[in-house]
Write a protein that holds these residues in place. Structure first.
Motif, short mmCIF file in Angstrom:
data_model
loop_
_atom_site.label_atom_id
_atom_site.label_comp_id
_atom_site.label_asym_id
_atom_site.label_seq_id
_atom_site.Cartn_x
_atom_site.Cartn_y
_atom_site.Cartn_z
N ALA B 303 0.67 -1.25 -0.04
CA ALA B 303 -0.15 -0.03 -0.10
C ALA B 303 0.87 1.09 0.03
CB ALA B 303 -1.00 -0.05 1.21
N GLY B 304 2.19 1.22 0.60
CA GLY B 304 3.00 2.41 0.51
C GLY B 304 3.91 2.47 -0.67
N GLY B 305 3.83 1.50 -1.63
CA GLY B 305 4.29 1.64 -3.03
C GLY B 305 5.73 1.21 -3.30
N SER B 306 6.14 0.37 -1.97
CA SER B 306 7.35 -0.34 -1.97
C SER B 306 7.08 -1.67 -2.85
CB SER B 306 7.73 -0.61 -0.69
OG SER B 306 7.89 0.29 -0.07
N SER B 307 7.74 -2.12 -3.72
CA SER B 307 7.96 -3.46 -4.42
C SER B 307 8.08 -4.59 -3.61
CB SER B 307 8.91 -3.44 -5.37
OG SER B 307 8.74 -4.43 -6.24
N ALA B 339 -3.91 -4.72 1.42
CA ALA B 339 -3.94 -3.98 0.30
C ALA B 339 -2.79 -3.82 -0.47
CB ALA B 339 -4.43 -2.50 0.52
N LEU B 340 -2.88 -4.08 -1.86
CA LEU B 340 -1.79 -4.10 -2.68
C LEU B 340 -2.05 -3.13 -3.85
CD1 LEU B 340 -1.00 -7.97 -3.23
CD2 LEU B 340 0.03 -6.40 -1.66
N GLN B 341 -0.89 -2.94 -4.60
CA GLN B 341 -1.18 -2.20 -5.90
C GLN B 341 -0.42 -2.80 -6.96
OE1 GLN B 341 0.12 2.05 -5.91
NE2 GLN B 341 0.42 1.67 -3.40
N LEU B 342 -0.93 -3.15 -8.10
CA LEU B 342 -0.61 -3.96 -9.26
C LEU B 342 -0.26 -3.04 -10.32
CD1 LEU B 342 -3.17 -6.67 -9.13
CD2 LEU B 342 -1.17 -6.57 -7.72
N LYS B 347 0.33 1.95 -14.49
CA LYS B 347 -0.53 2.27 -13.74
C LYS B 347 -0.66 1.48 -12.63
CE LYS B 347 -3.80 3.23 -16.58
NZ LYS B 347 -4.45 3.82 -17.82
N ALA B 348 -0.98 2.10 -11.32
CA ALA B 348 -1.07 1.14 -10.15
C ALA B 348 -2.58 0.71 -9.76
CB ALA B 348 -0.51 1.92 -8.85
N LEU B 349 -2.99 -0.53 -9.97
CA LEU B 349 -4.15 -0.80 -9.82
C LEU B 349 -4.48 -1.43 -8.38
CD1 LEU B 349 -4.90 -2.99 -12.85
CD2 LEU B 349 -5.31 -0.61 -12.65
N PRO B 350 -5.54 -0.88 -7.75
CA PRO B 350 -5.60 -1.50 -6.15
C PRO B 350 -6.13 -2.84 -6.12
CG PRO B 350 -7.50 0.18 -6.86
CD PRO B 350 -6.33 0.26 -7.95
N ALA B 351 -5.51 -3.47 -5.37
CA ALA B 351 -5.91 -5.02 -5.00
C ALA B 351 -5.81 -5.37 -3.95
CB ALA B 351 -4.85 -5.73 -6.13
N ARG B 352 -6.25 -6.81 -3.44
CA ARG B 352 -6.17 -7.04 -2.00
C ARG B 352 -5.79 -8.66 -2.23
NH1 ARG B 352 -8.40 -4.44 1.83
NH2 ARG B 352 -8.96 -2.80 0.15
N ILE B 353 -5.06 -8.80 -1.08
CA ILE B 353 -4.43 -10.47 -0.82
C ILE B 353 -5.83 -11.12 -0.42
CG2 ILE B 353 -3.26 -11.89 0.38
CD1 ILE B 353 -1.01 -9.95 0.34
#
Lengths: 125, 366
Positions: B303-307, B339-342, B347-353
């Motif tokens: 969620a913080g943008g770290s890979s 929460a994740l970003q793909l 573009k960063a798409l919001p996603a969830r585990i």
């Protein structure tokens, strides 16, 4: 009057009053299979002939859709957000992607006529 | 294209209007006329027939067969009763996975089914481990059909009486019109179903007999992939490979309890260490929040943008009616609900585990 032109990348464009409606051909939708998502550009974006304009996702893959001519996006087909399968059902009608204001109508001259496109597709088999 | 191999059902695929693609050295049907969505949903609602003859089939027999298979895999073969099948792994010395496979105890021999893309190496591995007490044979004269879905049993039972008595991961020999079949109650869709090994010369007639049964439709590799992804099942070469370990992949359950203590399979040291200390990364299920699919190799950020990792399989789940994916994330990030970003097309798409599977398994366990 309107006249539909085609690209070898299987896009079509129909121009009326300086505005071109763009979509993908029936051959393209058949090759892609079931369309599940379409990513369209924002209205106002400038697109360039031959460059990425949209992305169409089928169950199995994502494919780029290229701008057949250059111009500015004036309208997008909002219906595709909830009903992407319209691209399969009516690729040359309700399944259109975007409308653009052509910046150089002369670019149309380099595109394929319907007959030439049909011959091109026949040559792919 | 001219060097591609064909399965015994090739002519049937063409006749049914399949679109053929190269896959693991074979010319295989990716879809038939109805298309991937209809084939996928038809399998979950009724029954789908898959040609999986490209997969590798072999047998191992002899007094040392079980010990030989245990030296290569993570399964308890000595404890595998007659008529039972196990999912297991070929591991390497570094503790990675060289292939995933099925082993069934047919009484007088073990039947092994491996992935098409790995079969040459897998057969060499089996033959290299063979000796006086363990003989190996390749079943390259057999087709393999999978019949999957809630109507699989009612479709197969009238043709092959008795198959209904098998339960999930059961296996037995049957005879159909003079052809010897080896049938297991297993598959790769999350649904109830069967995999049937049939002599190549009888495969065409047997497949036609199955397609004549109510509810049975042919299904190609496209829907096979979306079905297994929704079921949370790994695809070798994508979700697991020589660098991923059983613990990272969440496949600890494929390492038998006895083998966890005694080891004796390649890479046991890494397995034991990761089981005790936890792995560096874990395979997780991921649901993008929107409608856009994220596909293999898309970068995963927290969620913080770290890979934190990478998608290994992703696409559209027809039964879920939305995008689904699996991938590896750093162990510390592998929390259900996180929460994740793909990263898709920059573009960063919001996603969830989410926990796997995306669609509940419907195996016939009793």
């Amino acid at each position: 009057m309107s006249d539909t032109k085609f690209t070898e990348e299987h896009e079509w464009i129909r121009v009326e009053g300086g505005i071109g409606t763009i979509g993908i051909t029936d051959y393209a939708q058949k090759q892609l299979g079931d369309v599940v998502y379409v990513e369209l550009p924002e209205p106002g974006r400038k697109v360039e002939k031959g460059k990425d304009m949209a992305v169409v996702e089928s169950v199995k893959a994502a494919s780029e859709v290229y701008a057949p001519v250059s111009g500015e996006v004036v309208e997008i087909n909002a219906k595709l957000k909830d009903e992407p399968a319209t691209v399969n059902a009516a690729p040359m009608a309700g399944g259109w992607f975007v409308k653009i204001r052509l910046s150089d109508p002369k670019e149309l001259e380099g595109l394929l006529s319907e007959t030439a496109y049909r011959d091109f597709v026949r040559g792919l088999h | 294209m001219n060097s591609l191999l064909r399965t015994p059902l090739y002519d049937l695929h063409r006749e049914l209007g399949a679109r053929m693609v190269p896959f693991a050295g074979y010319e295989m049907p990716v879809q038939y006329l109805p298309g991937i969505l209809a084939e996928h949903l038809g399998t979950r609602e009724a029954a789908g027939l898959f040609d999986v003859s490209h997969m590798g089939q072999a047998w191992v027999s002899g007094p040392k067969a079980a010990a030989m298979l245990e030296s290569l895999t993570t399964a308890d073969i000595a404890g595998l009763g007659e008529g039972r099948q196990r999912y297991t792994l070929f591991t390497n010395e570094q503790g990675g996975i060289d292939d995933d496979l099925m082993i069934a105890n047919a009484g007088d021999l073990y039947v092994v089914v491996v992935n098409a893309a790995c079969k040459t190496a897998d057969f060499a591995r089996l033959q290299g481990a063979a000796g006086a007490g363990a003989r190996v044979g390749i079943l390259d004269d057999h087709a393999l059909l999978a019949l999957q879905g809630p109507k699989a049993e009612s479709a197969l039972e009238p043709l092959v009486p008795g198959v209904g008595r098998l339960v999930f991961m059961g296996a037995a020999r049957f005879v159909w019109n003079g052809a010897g079949l080896f049938v297991t109650r297993s598959g790769y869709t999350g649904e109830d179903g069967f995999e049937i090994s049939v002599p190549a010369g009888h495969a065409m007639r047997f497949a036609r007999a199955l397609l004549d049964r109510p509810g049975v439709k042919p299904v190609g590799l496209g829907a096979r992939d979306s079905l297994r992804l929704e079921a949370g099942l790994c695809l070798y070469g994508q979700d697991i490979d020589a660098s991923t370990s059983p613990v990272e992949a969440g496949l600890e359950w494929a390492v038998a309890r006895r083998r966890r203590g005694t080891g004796g399979f390649p890479g046991f040291a890494r397995f034991a260490r990761e089981l005790a200390e936890g792995p560096r990364r874990r395979r997780v299920g991921i649901r993008p929040d929107g409608r856009a699919p994220a596909r293999a190799h898309a970068e995963i950020k927290d969620a913080g943008g770290s890979s934190v990792g990478e998608i290994t399989s992703g696409g559209f789940g027809p039964s879920v009616d939305g995008p689904v994916a699996m991938g590896y994330v750093a162990a510390g990030a592998a929390t259900p609900g996180a929460a994740l970003q793909l990263v898709v097309r920059d573009k960063a798409l919001p996603a969830r585990i989410v926990s796997l599977p995306f669609v509940p398994h419907r195996y016939r366990k009793r």
